[in-house]
Design an enzyme around this catalytic site. Structure first.
Site, PDB file in Angstrom:
ATOM      1  N   ARG A 196      11.577  23.964 -66.083  1.00  0.00           N
ATOM      2  CA  ARG A 196      10.131  24.036 -66.330  1.00  0.00           C
ATOM      3  C   ARG A 196       9.342  23.399 -65.188  1.00  0.00           C
ATOM      4  O   ARG A 196       8.237  22.923 -65.383  1.00  0.00           O
ATOM      5  CB  ARG A 196       9.785  23.379 -67.662  1.00  0.00           C
ATOM      6  N   ASP A 240       7.045  34.848 -76.488  1.00  0.00           N
ATOM      7  CA  ASP A 240       5.719  34.633 -77.085  1.00  0.00           C
ATOM      8  C   ASP A 240       4.788  35.846 -76.953  1.00  0.00           C
ATOM      9  O   ASP A 240       3.760  35.905 -77.628  1.00  0.00           O
ATOM     10  CB  ASP A 240       5.044  33.423 -76.431  1.00  0.00           C
ATOM     11  N   GLY A 268       5.793  29.734 -80.755  1.00  0.00           N
ATOM     12  CA  GLY A 268       4.464  30.253 -80.414  1.00  0.00           C
ATOM     13  C   GLY A 268       3.465  29.113 -80.484  1.00  0.00           C
ATOM     14  O   GLY A 268       2.911  28.838 -81.548  1.00  0.00           O
TER      15      GLY A 268
HETATM   16  O1  F6P Z   1       7.603  29.568 -73.715  1.00  0.00           O
HETATM   17  C1  F6P Z   1       8.377  30.050 -74.746  1.00  0.00           C
HETATM   18  C2  F6P Z   1       8.670  29.036 -75.776  1.00  0.00           C
HETATM   19  O2  F6P Z   1       9.689  29.612 -76.478  1.00  0.00           O
HETATM   20  C3  F6P Z   1       7.523  28.598 -76.697  1.00  0.00           C
HETATM   21  O3  F6P Z   1       7.273  29.432 -77.777  1.00  0.00           O
HETATM   22  C4  F6P Z   1       7.972  27.236 -77.133  1.00  0.00           C
HETATM   23  O4  F6P Z   1       6.898  26.462 -77.524  1.00  0.00           O
HETATM   24  C5  F6P Z   1       8.599  26.699 -75.906  1.00  0.00           C
HETATM   25  O5  F6P Z   1       9.145  27.818 -75.239  1.00  0.00           O
HETATM   26  C6  F6P Z   1       9.610  25.620 -76.121  1.00  0.00           C
HETATM   27  O6  F6P Z   1      10.478  25.545 -75.029  1.00  0.00           O
HETATM   28  P1  F6P Z   1      11.188  24.286 -74.387  1.00  0.00           P
HETATM   29  O7  F6P Z   1      11.494  23.347 -75.474  1.00  0.00           O
HETATM   30  O8  F6P Z   1      12.385  24.897 -73.743  1.00  0.00           O
HETATM   31  O9  F6P Z   1      10.263  23.714 -73.371  1.00  0.00           O
END
Ligand code: F6P
Length: 367
Positions: free
Chosen positions: A81, A146, A189
């Protein structure tokens, strides 16, 4: 292999960034196969999203790497991320450290990339756009469960997650019915409720709660009591993880965070269960589907979409049409300027036909 065609792009780098989703490998295969077979491009796989581009974790991909991956889940490239343009406060502003951006530019040039292909959601395509403003050539592909990217009617990953969400609701129905319980299911979401809305409609949810429509617990309570009076002593409540109450909608973000920290529940699904019990006296149980929604093999339509978008990206690379994101618009593969998705979220419009459909069949949207 057919005749090799002319191409403006000789070498491109490819990365997957943000949360993974089914269909990423199908899209990688689509870009790489078409790029390699049609245009003889050199392909550089960047490991773990923008993180790998910052660190220079980049390796040559050969056909063996992108063969046999059409149906597999996750991403062969790894993801992170990492958002190089975000400052420590996790916002896009002028306070981000330029070190990461400079490292990205350095590696882009050092590895002789003519273009960078980024597969990801809103954050990934926003970063792609900002990098294009820094002078790099970038092409984006829209992935996310999403379905909330502006510039495409559909993202790959969405239909696979929808099938999982719908099956989960189907499986909750008999147990809800057998025990006369209210079953709450929380789907992913944060900012947009597409997944909860689609799965809720497909699974016949009695209540669907979305981030776009702040809920009134009293309205939900009335709906559930009315169902019970009509002989339906069980109900299914589908909640998007970003759903919020009308009281919370009036709060500032920080105030809302503090307010939520006071309630000792792990997530919105549990909180709604607790609120329903308090409001109706019924037994309410929460299920949080979590990462199961992002795992596993892509469904057929995601494979087709991801492959098509990937192959079309190779054509854009060949034409030297950079600074674009591929998408599905009115059932055609098209591309939009990367500024179109940048910094935006495609929420469910309040006049969307599916909201009318849900209410027409007696589903409560929490209002
Ligand atoms: O971006 C997609 C998604 O699945 C969102 O719906 C969710 O809030 C998020 O990723 C959570 O992802 P992580 O915990 O991997 O950051």
């Amino acid at each position: 292999m057919g005749t090799i065609r002319e191409t403006a792009t000789k070498t491109f780098g490819i990365l997957t960034s943000g949360g993974d989703c089914p269909g990423l490998n199908a899209a990688i295969r689509g870009v790489c196969r078409a790029g390699y077979d049609k245009y003889n491009m050199t392909i550089l796989g960047i490991v773990n999203g923008y993180r790998g581009l910052i660190d220079g974790d980049i390796r040559l991909l050969t056909p063996q790497d992108f063969s046999g991956i059409l149906t597999s889940g996750g991403t062969i490239l790894g993801a992170s991320r990492e958002k190089p343009f975000k400052s420590q406060g996790s916002v896009y502003d002028d306070h981000f450290s330029r070190d990461k951006v400079e490292a990205i530019k350095e590696h882009y040039h050092k590895f002789n990339m003519d273009c960078l292909v980024v597969l990801g959601g809103n954050g990934t395509n926003t970063t792609g756009y900002l990098l294009s403003q820094e002078g790099l050539n970038v092409i984006g592909l829209p992935k996310t469960i999403d379905n909330d990217i502006v510039g495409t009617d559909l993202t790959f990953g969405f239909h696979s997650a929808l099938a999982i969400g719908t099956e989960a609701i189907d499986r909750l129905h008999p147990t809800a019915h057998s025990h006369n319980r209210v079953m709450i299911i929380e789907l992913m979401g944060h900012k947009a409720g597409w997944l909860a809305l689609y799965a809720g409609l497909a699974g016949g949810g009695d209540v669907i709660l979305l981030p776009e429509i702040p809920y009134d617990i009293k309205a939900i309570g009335r709906h559930l009591v009315r169902r019970a009076q009509n002989g339906k002593h069980f109900s299914i409540v589908v909640v998007a993880e970003g759903a919020l109450s009308i009281e919370e909608a009036e709060m500032e973000k920080k105030e809302r965070k503090r307010y939520r920290e006071q309630t000792a529940v792990p997530s919105i699904g549990y909180r709604v269960a607790h609120e329903i019990e308090g409001e109706t006296g019924m037994v309410a149980k929460a299920t949080v589907l979590g990462y199961v929604q992002r795992g596993g093999i892509p469904c057929a339509s995601d494979r087709v979409l991801a492959t098509s978008l990937g192959a079309a990206a190779a054509d854009l690379l060949a034409q030297g049409e950079y600074g674009r994101m591929l998408g599905l618009v009115h059932n055609e593969i098209q591309s939009v300027d990367l500024s179109v998705p940048a910094g935006k979220v495609k929420a469910v419009p309040l006049d969307h036909y599916m909201l009318n459909t849900a209410e027409a069949v007696g589903t409560c949207l929490g209002r």
